[in-house]
Design a protein around this motif. Sequence first.
Motif, PDB file in Angstrom:
ATOM      1  N   ILE A  23      13.781 -13.398  -0.421  1.00 24.14           N
ATOM      2  CA  ILE A  23      14.549 -14.593  -0.776  1.00 24.14           C
ATOM      3  C   ILE A  23      15.893 -14.638  -0.062  1.00 24.14           C
ATOM      4  N   THR A  24      16.607 -13.511  -0.068  1.00 18.66           N
ATOM      5  CA  THR A  24      17.992 -13.507   0.417  1.00 18.66           C
ATOM      6  C   THR A  24      18.154 -12.915   1.811  1.00 18.66           C
ATOM      7  N   GLY A  25      17.167 -12.143   2.253  1.00 11.47           N
ATOM      8  CA  GLY A  25      17.290 -11.454   3.530  1.00 11.47           C
ATOM      9  C   GLY A  25      18.111 -10.179   3.426  1.00 11.47           C
ATOM     10  N   LYS A  26      18.577  -9.876   2.214  1.00 15.18           N
ATOM     11  CA  LYS A  26      19.379  -8.671   1.991  1.00 15.18           C
ATOM     12  C   LYS A  26      18.625  -7.751   1.037  1.00 15.18           C
ATOM     13  N   SER A  27      18.806  -6.458   1.219  1.00 12.36           N
ATOM     14  CA  SER A  27      18.051  -5.522   0.393  1.00 12.36           C
ATOM     15  C   SER A  27      18.758  -5.125  -0.894  1.00 12.36           C
ATOM     16  N   ASP A  28      20.024  -5.421  -1.024  1.00 10.88           N
ATOM     17  CA  ASP A  28      20.756  -4.933  -2.194  1.00 10.88           C
ATOM     18  C   ASP A  28      21.332  -6.050  -3.062  1.00 10.88           C
ATOM     19  N   THR A  29      20.850  -7.251  -2.908  1.00 11.80           N
ATOM     20  CA  THR A  29      21.389  -8.383  -3.647  1.00 11.80           C
ATOM     21  C   THR A  29      20.713  -8.494  -5.011  1.00 11.80           C
ATOM     22  N   VAL A  30      21.514  -8.635  -6.041  1.00 13.30           N
ATOM     23  CA  VAL A  30      21.035  -8.937  -7.383  1.00 13.30           C
ATOM     24  C   VAL A  30      21.912 -10.052  -7.929  1.00 13.30           C
ATOM     25  N   TYR A  31      21.452 -10.691  -8.968  1.00 13.31           N
ATOM     26  CA  TYR A  31      22.246 -11.742  -9.592  1.00 13.31           C
ATOM     27  C   TYR A  31      23.352 -11.077 -10.389  1.00 13.31           C
ATOM     28  N   GLU A  32      24.584 -11.473 -10.134  1.00 11.77           N
ATOM     29  CA  GLU A  32      25.722 -10.877 -10.824  1.00 11.77           C
ATOM     30  C   GLU A  32      26.571 -11.968 -11.453  1.00 11.77           C
ATOM     31  N   LEU A  33      27.107 -11.636 -12.611  1.00  6.33           N
ATOM     32  CA  LEU A  33      28.013 -12.560 -13.281  1.00  6.33           C
ATOM     33  C   LEU A  33      29.396 -12.457 -12.652  1.00  6.33           C
ATOM     34  N   PRO A  34      30.091 -13.584 -12.504  1.00  4.43           N
ATOM     35  CA  PRO A  34      31.436 -13.538 -11.915  1.00  4.43           C
ATOM     36  C   PRO A  34      32.404 -12.770 -12.809  1.00  4.43           C
ATOM     37  N   SER A  35      33.255 -11.993 -12.196  1.00  9.89           N
ATOM     38  CA  SER A  35      34.200 -11.174 -12.954  1.00  9.89           C
ATOM     39  C   SER A  35      35.322 -12.005 -13.590  1.00  9.89           C
ATOM     40  N   ASP A  36      35.554 -13.225 -13.080  1.00  8.84           N
ATOM     41  CA  ASP A  36      36.630 -14.055 -13.626  1.00  8.84           C
ATOM     42  C   ASP A  36      36.227 -14.803 -14.895  1.00  8.84           C
ATOM     43  N   GLY A  37      34.958 -14.689 -15.284  1.00 11.63           N
ATOM     44  CA  GLY A  37      34.493 -15.335 -16.506  1.00 11.63           C
ATOM     45  C   GLY A  37      34.213 -16.812 -16.370  1.00 11.63           C
ATOM     46  N   LEU A  38      34.366 -17.360 -15.179  1.00 14.25           N
ATOM     47  CA  LEU A  38      34.085 -18.777 -14.943  1.00 14.25           C
ATOM     48  C   LEU A  38      32.604 -18.914 -14.605  1.00 14.25           C
ATOM     49  N   TYR A  39      31.796 -19.164 -15.634  1.00 15.12           N
ATOM     50  CA  TYR A  39      30.350 -19.176 -15.483  1.00 15.12           C
ATOM     51  C   TYR A  39      29.807 -20.554 -15.114  1.00 15.12           C
ATOM     52  N   THR A  40      28.832 -20.552 -14.239  1.00 18.60           N
ATOM     53  CA  THR A  40      28.022 -21.725 -13.971  1.00 18.60           C
ATOM     54  C   THR A  40      26.989 -21.815 -15.095  1.00 18.60           C
ATOM     55  N   PRO A  41      26.254 -22.909 -15.201  1.00 16.05           N
ATOM     56  CA  PRO A  41      25.184 -22.956 -16.212  1.00 16.05           C
ATOM     57  C   PRO A  41      24.175 -21.807 -16.037  1.00 16.05           C
ATOM     58  N   CYS A  42      23.865 -21.465 -14.814  1.00 16.13           N
ATOM     59  CA  CYS A  42      22.935 -20.352 -14.547  1.00 16.13           C
ATOM     60  C   CYS A  42      23.544 -19.035 -15.039  1.00 16.13           C
ATOM     61  N   ASP A  43      24.834 -18.837 -14.790  1.00 19.40           N
ATOM     62  CA  ASP A  43      25.516 -17.625 -15.250  1.00 19.40           C
ATOM     63  C   ASP A  43      25.478 -17.526 -16.775  1.00 19.40           C
ATOM     64  N   ASP A  44      25.712 -18.646 -17.436  1.00 18.50           N
ATOM     65  CA  ASP A  44      25.713 -18.664 -18.898  1.00 18.50           C
ATOM     66  C   ASP A  44      24.347 -18.253 -19.440  1.00 18.50           C
ATOM     67  N   ILE A  45      23.311 -18.800 -18.874  1.00 16.18           N
ATOM     68  CA  ILE A  45      21.952 -18.453 -19.296  1.00 16.18           C
ATOM     69  C   ILE A  45      21.692 -16.968 -19.053  1.00 16.18           C
ATOM     70  N   PHE A  46      22.085 -16.479 -17.903  1.00 19.07           N
ATOM     71  CA  PHE A  46      21.866 -15.071 -17.576  1.00 19.07           C
ATOM     72  C   PHE A  46      22.591 -14.160 -18.564  1.00 19.07           C
ATOM     73  N   ALA A  47      23.839 -14.493 -18.896  1.00 18.18           N
ATOM     74  CA  ALA A  47      24.598 -13.686 -19.858  1.00 18.18           C
ATOM     75  C   ALA A  47      23.911 -13.680 -21.224  1.00 18.18           C
ATOM     76  N   ARG A  48      23.412 -14.826 -21.646  1.00 23.68           N
ATOM     77  CA  ARG A  48      22.710 -14.913 -22.934  1.00 23.68           C
ATOM     78  C   ARG A  48      21.416 -14.123 -22.907  1.00 23.68           C
ATOM     79  N   ILE A  49      20.682 -14.199 -21.793  1.00 30.73           N
ATOM     80  CA  ILE A  49      19.420 -13.467 -21.659  1.00 30.73           C
ATOM     81  C   ILE A  49      19.670 -11.960 -21.740  1.00 30.73           C
ATOM     82  N   LEU A  50      20.667 -11.491 -21.009  1.00 28.00           N
ATOM     83  CA  LEU A  50      20.962 -10.055 -21.030  1.00 28.00           C
ATOM     84  C   LEU A  50      21.394  -9.607 -22.418  1.00 28.00           C
ATOM     85  N   SER A  51      22.199 -10.415 -23.089  1.00 33.83           N
ATOM     86  CA  SER A  51      22.665 -10.072 -24.427  1.00 33.83           C
ATOM     87  C   SER A  51      21.486  -9.965 -25.401  1.00 33.83           C
ATOM     88  N   LEU A  52      20.580 -10.918 -25.344  1.00 30.88           N
ATOM     89  CA  LEU A  52      19.392 -10.865 -26.196  1.00 30.88           C
ATOM     90  C   LEU A  52      18.562  -9.619 -25.896  1.00 30.88           C
TER      91      LEU A  52
END
Length: 134
Positions: A23-52
Motif C-alpha cells: 500500500i505505502t511502498g514502505k516497510s515500516d509504516t503503521v497507522y499512528e495517532l498524532p501526538s498533538d491530539g488533533l484527531y481526524t475522524p479516522c484517528d478518532d475511530i482508531f483510538a476508540r478501536i484500540l481502547s476497546l
Amino acid sequence: MEFEQDYIMRMIKSIVSFFIKLITGKSDTVYELPSDGLYTPCDDIFARILSLADGGKINEAENLLYANVEPDSKDYLLMGLTFYSHINEYTDNFLSDHNYSRQEIQDGIIAFAKEFTIDEMNSLSLYQTLEEML
C-alpha cells in the motif's frame, strides 16, 4: 504448541507487513495517532478501536472497525491492518479470555483487505495466495 503459536504470530506479522509495503511502498509504516491530539475522524475511530480492544472488547472493536470502513481510503486500510497487528501482540491467554483467536486475526486481515478497492491488491489473485499462506 508454543512454537506453533509463535509461528502463527510471525506469519500474521509478515502478512500485515506485506500489505503495508504494498500500500505505502514502505516497510515500516503503521497507522499512528498524532501526538498533538488533533484527531481526524479516522484517528478518532482508531483510538476508540484500540481502547476497546485493549479493554478486552476485541469483537466490539472489530465491529466498530467494519462499521466505519471507507473502501477507497488507504488510511482506513492502513488503520485496519495496524489494528490486526496490534491485537496479534496480545498473549494467547488474553485472546482466549476475551473470546478471540489467532485464526480470527488471520481471517480478519483477509476479510478486511477484501473490503478495499486498491488496484495493487486485486492483481495476481493476491487474496487467494494469502489465504493459502495462512
